[in-house]
Design an enzyme around this catalytic site. Sequence first.
Site, PDB file in Angstrom:
ATOM      1  N   ASN A 156       0.846  -1.191   0.000  1.00  0.00           N
ATOM      2  CA  ASN A 156       0.000   0.000   0.000  1.00  0.00           C
ATOM      3  C   ASN A 156       0.884   1.243   0.000  1.00  0.00           C
ATOM      4  OD1 ASN A 156       0.615  -0.836   2.718  1.00  0.00           O
ATOM      5  ND2 ASN A 156      -1.016   0.441   3.541  1.00  0.00           N
TER       6      ASN A 156
ATOM      7  N   GLU B 176       0.383   5.190   0.608  1.00  0.00           N
ATOM      8  CA  GLU B 176      -0.547   6.226   1.052  1.00  0.00           C
ATOM      9  C   GLU B 176      -0.115   7.590   0.523  1.00  0.00           C
ATOM     10  OE1 GLU B 176      -0.941   5.665   5.322  1.00  0.00           O
ATOM     11  OE2 GLU B 176      -2.176   3.872   4.965  1.00  0.00           O
TER      12      GLU B 176
ATOM     13  N   CYS C 105      -3.907   0.596  -2.764  1.00  0.00           N
ATOM     14  CA  CYS C 105      -3.862  -0.647  -1.986  1.00  0.00           C
ATOM     15  C   CYS C 105      -2.782  -1.591  -2.521  1.00  0.00           C
ATOM     16  CB  CYS C 105      -5.198  -1.380  -2.061  1.00  0.00           C
ATOM     17  SG  CYS C 105      -6.519  -0.652  -1.091  1.00  0.00           S
TER      18      CYS C 105
ATOM     19  N   GLU D 274      -2.869  -4.850  -2.962  1.00  0.00           N
ATOM     20  CA  GLU D 274      -3.360  -5.847  -3.917  1.00  0.00           C
ATOM     21  C   GLU D 274      -3.373  -5.286  -5.326  1.00  0.00           C
ATOM     22  OE1 GLU D 274      -4.698  -4.921  -1.042  1.00  0.00           O
ATOM     23  OE2 GLU D 274      -6.087  -6.414  -0.253  1.00  0.00           O
TER      24      GLU D 274
ATOM     25  N   CYS E 188     -10.072  -5.192   0.549  1.00  0.00           N
ATOM     26  CA  CYS E 188     -11.192  -4.235   0.536  1.00  0.00           C
ATOM     27  C   CYS E 188     -12.085  -4.508  -0.677  1.00  0.00           C
ATOM     28  CB  CYS E 188     -10.683  -2.800   0.526  1.00  0.00           C
ATOM     29  SG  CYS E 188     -10.156  -2.206  -1.094  1.00  0.00           S
TER      30      CYS E 188
ATOM     31  N   CYS F 194     -10.629  -3.696  -4.166  1.00  0.00           N
ATOM     32  CA  CYS F 194      -9.636  -4.691  -4.595  1.00  0.00           C
ATOM     33  C   CYS F 194     -10.318  -5.976  -5.042  1.00  0.00           C
ATOM     34  CB  CYS F 194      -8.630  -4.975  -3.484  1.00  0.00           C
ATOM     35  SG  CYS F 194      -7.471  -3.610  -3.252  1.00  0.00           S
TER      36      CYS F 194
HETATM   37  N1  THU Z   1      -5.270  -1.383   2.412  1.00  0.00           N
HETATM   38  C1  THU Z   1      -4.732  -2.195   1.473  1.00  0.00           C
HETATM   39  O1  THU Z   1      -3.591  -1.989   1.022  1.00  0.00           O
HETATM   40  N2  THU Z   1      -5.476  -3.239   1.033  1.00  0.00           N
HETATM   41  C2  THU Z   1      -6.721  -3.549   1.490  1.00  0.00           C
HETATM   42  O2  THU Z   1      -7.371  -4.434   0.961  1.00  0.00           O
HETATM   43  C3  THU Z   1      -7.258  -2.841   2.642  1.00  0.00           C
HETATM   44  C4  THU Z   1      -6.616  -1.540   2.944  1.00  0.00           C
HETATM   45  C5  THU Z   1      -4.481  -0.241   2.897  1.00  0.00           C
HETATM   46  C6  THU Z   1      -4.962   1.083   2.420  1.00  0.00           C
HETATM   47  C7  THU Z   1      -4.449   1.999   3.508  1.00  0.00           C
HETATM   48  O3  THU Z   1      -3.122   2.381   3.174  1.00  0.00           O
HETATM   49  C8  THU Z   1      -4.399   1.140   4.755  1.00  0.00           C
HETATM   50  O4  THU Z   1      -4.516  -0.205   4.304  1.00  0.00           O
HETATM   51  C9  THU Z   1      -5.500   1.419   5.748  1.00  0.00           C
HETATM   52  O5  THU Z   1      -6.736   1.419   5.134  1.00  0.00           O
END
Ligand code: THU
Length: 139
Positions: free
Chosen positions: A46, A48, A57, A59, A90, A93
């Site tokens: 991920n 940000e 994300c 994935e 999520c 994804c």
């Molecule tokens: N996140 C992911 O990378 N994948 C997911 O399926 C769920 C959420 C990340 C996004 C963000 O940087 C952190 O987790 C918190 O939401």
Amino acid sequence: MHEITQPDLALLAFAREVQSKAYAPYSSFRVGAAVYAGGEIFQGVNVENAAYGATLCAERGAITAAVAAGYTEIDAIAVVGDSEAPTAPCGSCRQVMAEFNPTMRVIMGGRGDEVRVVSLEELLPEAFVRGYLDQEDTK
Ligand code: THU
């Protein structure tokens, strides 16, 4: 829930390996992902952003790497997050995963030892896929 195989654990290890590279200064929730496609492994984390909505994300990062390498059929994806229990992908994804195989194997891990393996169908039943757009009656 499916039986956990050695290849599942191997893919999960690639997701764990890359997890520490996550760029998550805002949530501190680091996620690593690994995709198995075309006999190769692709990793993602991920990423940000100060504009929170621009966050990517793990994935989708790993899937993008596989597609950029020329693979649009994905066999499996592993995801590891900072939660104690296995981290589930999520909703966005799940939808992106369905594009490249609605029944792909999804291996989930967390900080603890528990591992969950499911088919994407179980996480996203009745997915909206390209077949809907191909129907004659929509033209
Ligand atoms: N996140 C992911 O990378 N994948 C997911 O399926 C769920 C959420 C990340 C996004 C963000 O940087 C952190 O987790 C918190 O939401």
